[in-house]
Design an enzyme around this catalytic site. Structure first.
Site, PDB file in Angstrom:
ATOM      1  N   PHE A 150     -16.176  13.120  48.378  1.00 47.51           N
ATOM      2  CA  PHE A 150     -16.704  14.244  47.604  1.00 47.51           C
ATOM      3  C   PHE A 150     -16.202  14.080  46.175  1.00 47.51           C
ATOM      4  CE2 PHE A 150     -16.296  18.661  46.120  1.00 47.51           C
ATOM      5  CZ  PHE A 150     -17.452  19.277  46.597  1.00 47.51           C
ATOM      6  N   THR A 153     -13.879  15.866  40.667  1.00 47.34           N
ATOM      7  CA  THR A 153     -12.901  15.674  39.592  1.00 47.34           C
ATOM      8  C   THR A 153     -13.197  14.399  38.800  1.00 47.34           C
ATOM      9  OG1 THR A 153     -11.268  16.720  41.028  1.00 47.34           O
ATOM     10  CG2 THR A 153     -10.411  15.506  39.143  1.00 47.34           C
ATOM     11  N   GLU A 154     -12.920  14.452  37.500  1.00 43.94           N
ATOM     12  CA  GLU A 154     -13.113  13.284  36.627  1.00 43.94           C
ATOM     13  C   GLU A 154     -11.796  12.985  35.899  1.00 43.94           C
ATOM     14  OE1 GLU A 154     -16.528  14.057  34.153  1.00 43.94           O
ATOM     15  OE2 GLU A 154     -17.839  14.188  35.911  1.00 43.94           O
ATOM     16  N   THR A 185     -10.538  11.436  47.504  1.00 44.80           N
ATOM     17  CA  THR A 185     -10.054  11.100  48.851  1.00 44.80           C
ATOM     18  C   THR A 185     -11.157  10.379  49.634  1.00 44.80           C
ATOM     19  OG1 THR A 185      -8.667  13.063  48.778  1.00 44.80           O
ATOM     20  CG2 THR A 185      -9.056  12.097  50.964  1.00 44.80           C
ATOM     21  N   GLY A 258     -18.639  26.304  46.697  1.00 46.61           N
ATOM     22  CA  GLY A 258     -18.812  26.756  48.084  1.00 46.61           C
ATOM     23  C   GLY A 258     -18.158  25.785  49.057  1.00 46.61           C
ATOM     24  N   GLY A 360      20.784  17.766  54.728  1.00 46.62           N
ATOM     25  CA  GLY A 360      21.714  17.043  53.851  1.00 46.62           C
ATOM     26  C   GLY A 360      21.121  15.716  53.418  1.00 46.62           C
ATOM     27  N   GLU A 384      -7.893  21.105  45.437  1.00 49.19           N
ATOM     28  CA  GLU A 384      -8.638  22.287  45.926  1.00 49.19           C
ATOM     29  C   GLU A 384      -8.254  23.545  45.137  1.00 49.19           C
ATOM     30  OE1 GLU A 384     -10.752  21.990  48.547  1.00 49.19           O
ATOM     31  OE2 GLU A 384     -10.191  19.994  49.244  1.00 49.19           O
ATOM     32  N   GLY A 385      -8.009  23.358  43.841  1.00 46.33           N
ATOM     33  CA  GLY A 385      -7.602  24.468  42.998  1.00 46.33           C
ATOM     34  C   GLY A 385      -6.092  24.562  42.944  1.00 46.33           C
ATOM     35  N   PHE A 404      -9.483  32.900  32.440  1.00 50.24           N
ATOM     36  CA  PHE A 404      -9.607  31.443  32.566  1.00 50.24           C
ATOM     37  C   PHE A 404      -9.656  30.741  31.216  1.00 50.24           C
ATOM     38  CE2 PHE A 404     -10.754  32.647  36.806  1.00 50.24           C
ATOM     39  CZ  PHE A 404     -10.298  31.595  37.582  1.00 50.24           C
TER      40      PHE A 404
END
Ligand SMILES: Cc1cc2nc3c(=O)[nH]c(=O)nc-3n(C[C@H](O)[C@H](O)[C@H](O)COP(=O)(O)OP(=O)(O)OC[C@H]3O[C@@H](n4cnc5c(N)ncnc54)[C@H](O)[C@@H]3O)c2cc1C
Length: 405
Positions: A150, A153-154, A185, A258, A360, A384-385, A404
């Site tokens: 999917f 993002t760039e 991904t 969505g 530890g 995812e934000g 925003f």
């Protein structure tokens, strides 16, 4: 009334089930037999196929046998699990969530593989695709024969996808795509990519077979998080697609957002899986590791940590279950998903960090799962934000004011 609970009032009642350190609130009682069966199937699969090897894969920065793993995930119904038709399992949102929790209790990389396949790539085609696109891709994707990715993002565009630069232009009836996507991904192993691009009619989604000339997906190396996960750049260089490659049902940012909402819902549950694995490692350790002549779990400071971790872990699971019931009832709002993602990922990281202190020096070793989960969750906090984006979503919903920009 005594000011503090007496030993007697805290003792297990003969009428109730005994206190269970792994389920202190009795959340299990909220699940159906079918929910428990789904959970057991996924837990068994991760115990056999992921847990014995994950530390080694993580250290090597690889996910070997990803295609075989995908086919196995398909055979247990984990791919596109809550979708209906086309070979998908048609499970409830709660069952999908429980599967995400179990997958991420093994490793966030495995849950990411499943989330991207089912909630992003398959969901985009299932929700916005033509019947022909669905028939062509979904049965093979639900079986794990074809992996999907999917691309939103760039390199220069992350939280503000409306500013994306990748574009698709008409050439006759064809579309020609140019641009780059980053941090994708499953990119290098995908047979199909859902790519979002700017057109004269706004942002549209394209179903791109990855053997199309001009498409390449070099893998991104040198990650210190999600190391057992394939992350790639997508390069689109004059990628020519037929007219029917566009997703007909998605115009504007509503499409990708969505899909992201669906995937984020899985993260609300999944992050609690990473937290549970870290909590359990810390609890075991606290009961057996001795310092100053007794188990470290016998010190009040360690108990305070364990109590706080358990409270946040099980509050988070209750929240995930609540959101799952709302999703099953068709009443889950995007702001509620933001609420869950913001809280659960943030608390999961905190639980891992606290677990790390209980272990530890051993806490930094790959012999234990804690540091691996903590570093994985750094990616989960961002993708995812980001935390900040979900704070802004909630801030806007609470005040009615958009902060925003
Ligand atoms: C391992 C991994 C896998 C991923 N997989 C995918 C994938 O499959 N597909 C995909 O499309 N993407 C994927 N991503 C990308 C991910 O979705 C982005 O990293 C994320 O959206 C944030 O974008 P960015 O990294 O460009 O950060 P930026 O948007 O540049 O943000 C940087 C910082 O600035 C803050 N910030 C930005 N704007 C504001 C504002 N208005 N107010 C306050 N703070 C602000 C952010 O919250 C953040 O803290 C993946 C990322 C990782 C790490």
């Amino acid at each position: 009334m005594p000011a503090t609970p007496s030993a007697e009032s805290a003792a297990p009642s003969s009428k109730g089930a005994p206190f269970d350190a792994h389920d202190p609130l009795g959340i299990d009682d909220l699940l159906t037999d079918e929910d428990r069966a789904v959970r057991a199937t996924v837990r068994r699969w991760t115990a056999e196929r992921i847990l014995p090897s994950i530390a080694d894969w993580y250290e090597r920065g690889e996910l070997p046998g990803i295609r075989e793993l995908a086919r196995e995930l398909g055979s247990i119904g984990a791919l596109g699990m809550s979708l209906t038709g086309y070979g998908c399992a048609g499970a409830s949102a709660v069952q999908y969530g429980l599967a995400c929790l179990e997958l991420e209790a093994a490793d966030s990389g495995i849950r990411s593989l499943v989330s991207v396949q089912g909630s992003l790539a398959m969901y985009a085609i299932w929700r916005f695709g033509s019947e022909e696109q669905k028939e062509r891709w979904l049965p093979r994707m639900s079986a794990g024969e074809v992996l999907g990715c999917f691309g939103l993002t760039e390199p220069d565009i992350g939280s503000d996808p409306g500013a994306m630069r990748t574009h698709a232009k008409r050439d006759g009836t064809d579309w020609v795509l140019n641009g780059r996507k980053m941090w994708i991904t499953n990119g290098s192993v995908a047979g199909v990519a859902v790519v979002w691009a700017r057109t004269d009619d706004g942002i549209r989604g394209f179903v791109v077979p990855t053997d199309t000339p001009g498409f390449s997906a070099p893998e991104i190396k040198h990650k210190w998080s999600l190391r057992a996960s394939v992350t790639s750049e997508l390069v689109l260089d004059e990628v020519r697609l037929p007219a029917d490659a566009v997703l007909p049902g998605a115009t504007g940012l509503r499409g990708p957002l969505g899909c992201l909402s669906h995937a984020r819902y899985g993260i609300v549950w999944g992050s609690m899986g990473a937290a549970r694995a870290s909590f359990e490692a810390a609890l075991d350790y606290a009961k057996t590791r001795e310092q100053f002549g007794k188990p470290i779990g016998g010190f009040q400071l360690t108990q305070a940590k364990l109590a706080d971790m358990a409270v946040e872990l099980h509050k988070g699971i209750l929240l995930a279950h609540h959101l799952g019931l709302r999703m099953d009832a068709g009443r889950l709002r995007p702001e509620q998903v933001s609420f869950g993602k913001l809280n659960n990922v943030r608390e999961a990281i905190e639980i891992c960090r606290t677990a790390r202190t209980i272990l530890g020096a051993n806490g930094i070793s790959l012999e234990y799962p804690v540091m691996r989960h903590a570093t994985n969750l750094e990616s989960v906090l961002t993708y995812e934000g980001t935390v900040e984006m979900h704070q802004l979503v909630l801030g806007k919903a609470l005040t009615g004011l958009d902060a925003f920009r």
